[in-house]
Design an enzyme around this catalytic site. Structure first.
Site, short mmCIF file in Angstrom:
data_model
loop_
_atom_site.label_atom_id
_atom_site.label_comp_id
_atom_site.label_asym_id
_atom_site.label_seq_id
_atom_site.Cartn_x
_atom_site.Cartn_y
_atom_site.Cartn_z
CG HIS A 221 -0.26 0.34 2.50
ND1 HIS A 221 0.47 -0.60 3.18
CD2 HIS A 221 -0.15 1.48 3.22
CE1 HIS A 221 0.97 -0.06 4.27
NE2 HIS A 221 0.63 1.20 4.32
C1 UD1 Z 1 -1.97 5.68 6.00
C2 UD1 Z 1 -0.64 6.12 6.60
C3 UD1 Z 1 0.38 5.01 6.43
C4 UD1 Z 1 -0.13 3.70 6.96
C5 UD1 Z 1 -1.45 3.40 6.30
C6 UD1 Z 1 -2.05 2.10 6.80
C7 UD1 Z 1 -0.16 8.54 6.42
C8 UD1 Z 1 0.67 9.54 5.73
N1 UD1 Z 1 -0.12 7.29 5.90
O1 UD1 Z 1 -1.77 5.51 4.61
O2 UD1 Z 1 1.55 5.37 7.14
O3 UD1 Z 1 0.79 2.69 6.69
O4 UD1 Z 1 -2.36 4.47 6.60
O5 UD1 Z 1 -3.21 1.81 6.09
O6 UD1 Z 1 -0.81 8.85 7.39
N2 UD1 Z 1 -9.13 4.89 2.06
C9 UD1 Z 1 -10.32 4.23 2.08
N3 UD1 Z 1 -10.89 3.94 3.29
C10 UD1 Z 1 -10.33 4.29 4.46
C11 UD1 Z 1 -9.11 4.97 4.43
C12 UD1 Z 1 -8.52 5.25 3.23
O7 UD1 Z 1 -10.87 3.90 1.03
O8 UD1 Z 1 -10.90 3.98 5.53
C13 UD1 Z 1 -8.52 5.18 0.77
C14 UD1 Z 1 -8.84 6.59 0.27
O9 UD1 Z 1 -8.92 6.55 -1.11
C15 UD1 Z 1 -7.62 7.37 0.67
C16 UD1 Z 1 -6.51 6.34 0.52
O10 UD1 Z 1 -7.11 5.11 0.91
O11 UD1 Z 1 -7.42 8.51 -0.12
C17 UD1 Z 1 -5.32 6.63 1.35
O12 UD1 Z 1 -5.70 6.81 2.71
P1 UD1 Z 1 -4.77 7.69 3.68
O13 UD1 Z 1 -5.27 7.63 5.07
O14 UD1 Z 1 -4.56 9.02 3.07
O15 UD1 Z 1 -3.38 6.96 3.59
P2 UD1 Z 1 -3.00 5.42 3.63
O16 UD1 Z 1 -2.45 5.02 2.31
O17 UD1 Z 1 -4.09 4.58 4.21
#
Ligand code: UD1
Length: 387
Positions: A221
Site C-alpha cells: 500500500h
Molecule cells: C496511512 C498512513 C500510512 C499507513 C497506512 C495504513 C499517512 C501519511 N499514511 O496511509 O503510514 O501505513 O495508513 O493503512 O498517514 N481509504 C479508504 N478507506 C479508508 C481509508 C482510506 O478507502 O478507511 C482510501 C482513500 O482513497 C484514501 C486512501 O485510501 O485517499 C489513502 O488513505 P490515507 O489515510 O490518506 O493513507 P493510507 O495510504 O491509508
C-alpha cells in the site's frame, strides 16, 4: 520545554489510521490499570473510516469506542493534516488534558502533536526515533517533526536513540520501553484463528492455505509502490511470478485496489494461485501470518510482527525505518528487485529462511513500562497546590 499547567486533565490518546490501533490498545489497557494515572480519553481523527480499515480492528483489539471522532476522512496530505488540526484544537481546549499521547507516524500523529505543542500541552510520542532516511515517505516527515516537538519519546529499538541524538533531542526525554505493537501480538496470538478459518471468514477459497506447499501472505500500500502505474505494475508482476512458486494470499488496501482499477492492472492478479482479499481484521491477519511460509509486504508493522512470529519477511521497499527487523529478525529488504525476490523465495522454500530472534524488550510489557514511567513523569511535573 516550557512550563505546563498542572497535570490534572485526562490522558488524551489519539488514533487515526489502522496501524495506530494495535499500538494504542495495550497502552489504554495499561493506563486503566494504574490508579495513579488520570483517566484516558480516546480521540479518533477519522483518517481511516471504512469498516474494513477500522471497525473490525477495534473489535478484535477490544479497543474502547472513541470518546470523540473528528471524522476528517481522506484528502491530500495538506488537507487531511490541516483538517485534523482544525478539528482537534477545540477538543484539546475542552479536555484540558494532562498530555496528548500519539503513536507511530501517520498524518494524525503529526497533526495532533502540532496542535498540542502550540498550546503547551505535553506531547508523548510512542514509537519515536525510527528513521528510513527517505524524506519522500510522508511518514518520515511525520516522524522527524513529531519527535522534534514531543516532550516524552518512547522507543522500540536502540537504533532510535542514535537517530534522535543526531537530531539534537535531549537524551533525558527519550526512554527505551520496547514495542507496544508486539504487546498486542503477544496478548492476542492465542486468540487468532487458523489460516483456514481466517480465509473462510474472508470469503476466500481455503485451497491456498491447504496446499501442501503452504502459502505466502502479501500486503502492498505504500505510495512508492502503488501510486504510479509503472511501479505498481512492476510490483504486481513480481508477485505474480512469485505466486507460480508459492500460492499467495493478498489483503488489498483500498488505495491499492483503487489504483489497480485506475491503471487497468487487474489481469496481473487473475490467477488461482493469487487470492485477493479485502483488508482483514487484526486476528485474521495474525492467524494468516502465523501460518505462512513467508510474508511479502511494504508495511512497517508487518516487518515487526513477522520478526516476532519468526516468519520470514521480504520487504518490498528500498529501506526500512525498523532496522532491527533485518539485523536480528526475519526481515530482508528487497525493493522491487525481481531476481532478488525470486531467489530469496526459493531459498526460503528450501531452507525456511532467516530464523531471527526476538529483539530486546519485545516482550509483551512495553505499554506497562510506558504507563509506569508516565505516572512518575506526570507526578514530578505537577505544580504544588496553591502555586
Ligand atoms: C496511512 C498512513 C500510512 C499507513 C497506512 C495504513 C499517512 C501519511 N499514511 O496511509 O503510514 O501505513 O495508513 O493503512 O498517514 N481509504 C479508504 N478507506 C479508508 C481509508 C482510506 O478507502 O478507511 C482510501 C482513500 O482513497 C484514501 C486512501 O485510501 O485517499 C489513502 O488513505 P490515507 O489515510 O490518506 O493513507 P493510507 O495510504 O491509508
Amino acid at each position: 520545554m516550557g512550563d505546563f499547567p498542572r497535570a490534572i486533565g485526562p490522558l488524551l490518546c489519539v488514533v487515526g489510521a489502522r496501524p495506530n490501533y494495535m499500538k494504542m490498545a495495550p497502552i489504554i489497557r495499561a493506563f486503566g490499570a494504574r490508579p495513579d494515572l488520570p483517566r484516558s480519553v480516546l480521540v479518533h481523527t477519522g483518517q481511516h473510516y471504512d469498516a474494513s480499515m477500522n471497525d473490525r480492528l477495534f473489535a478484535d483489539l477490544a479497543l474502547p469506542l472513541p470518546d470523540v471522532n473528528l471524522e476528517v476522512g481522506s484528502g491530500s496530505h495538506a488537507v487531511q493534516t490541516a483538517e485534523i488540526m482544525r478539528r482537534f484544537e477545540p477538543v484539546l481546549d475542552a479536555q484540558q488534558p494532562a498530555c496528548v499521547i500519539v503513536v507511530g507516524d501517520v498524518n494524525s500523529t503529526l497533526a495532533c502533536s502540532l496542535v498540542a505543542a502550540k498550546k503547551l500541552v505535553p506531547v508523548v510520542h510512542v514509537e519515536a526515533g525510527l528513521r528510513s532516511f527517505d524524506r519522500a515517505m510522508p511518514e518520515e516527515v511525520n516522524r522527524v517533526l513529531t519527535d522534534q516537538i514531543a516532550d516524552v519519546l518512547y522507543t522500540t529499538e536502540r537504533a532510535a536513540h542514535g537517530n534522535l541524538a543526531r537530531e539534537g533531542i535531549a537524551p533525558e526525554r527519550i526512554h527505551f520501553v520496547g514495542n507496544v505493537m508486539i504487546d498486542s501480538l503477544v496478548a492476542n496470538r492465542e486468540r487468532a484463528p487458523s489460516p483456514a478459518e481466517a480465509l473462510r471468514r474472508a470469503g476466500a477459497p481455503t485451497a491456498a492455505a491447504a496446499a501442501p506447499s503452504g502459502y505466502g501472505v502479501v500486503t502492498l500500500h505504500r505510495p512508492s509502490n502503488v501510486d504510479r502505474a509503472e511501479a505498481l505494475s512492476q510490483a504486481l508482476g513480481i508477485l505474480r511470478e512469485a505466486s507460480e512458486r508459492l500460492p499467495l494470499v493478498c489483503a488489498l488496501h483500498p488505495r491499492t485496489q483503487q489504483n489497480i482499477e485506475r491503471f487497468g492492472l487487474g489481469s496481473l492478479l487473475a490467477t488461482d494461485r493469487f487470492v485477493v482479499l479485502p483488508p482483514l481484521g487484526y486476528l485474521d491477519m495474525l492467524g494468516l501470518m502465523g501460518g505462512a511460509r513467508l510474508v511479502l509486504t511494504d508495511s512497517g508493522g508487518m516487518q515487526e510482527e513477522t520478526t516476532a512470529l519468526g516468519v520470514p519477511c521480504l520487504t518490498l521497499r528500498e529501506n526500512t525505518e525498523r532496522p532491527i527487523t533485518a539485523e536480528q529478525g526475519t526481515n530482508t529488504i528487497v525493493g522491487r528487485n525481481r531476481e532478488l525476490v525470486l531467489s530469496l523465495l526459493d531459498e526460503i522454500l528450501r531452507t525456511g529462511g532467516k530464523r531471527g530472534r526476538m529483539p530486546e524488550l519485545w516482550d509483551g510489557h512495553a505499554a506497562e513500562r510506558i504507563a509506569a514511567h508516565l505516572a512518575r513523569w506526570l507526578a514530578e511535573r505537577k505544580v504544588p497546590a496553591g502555586a
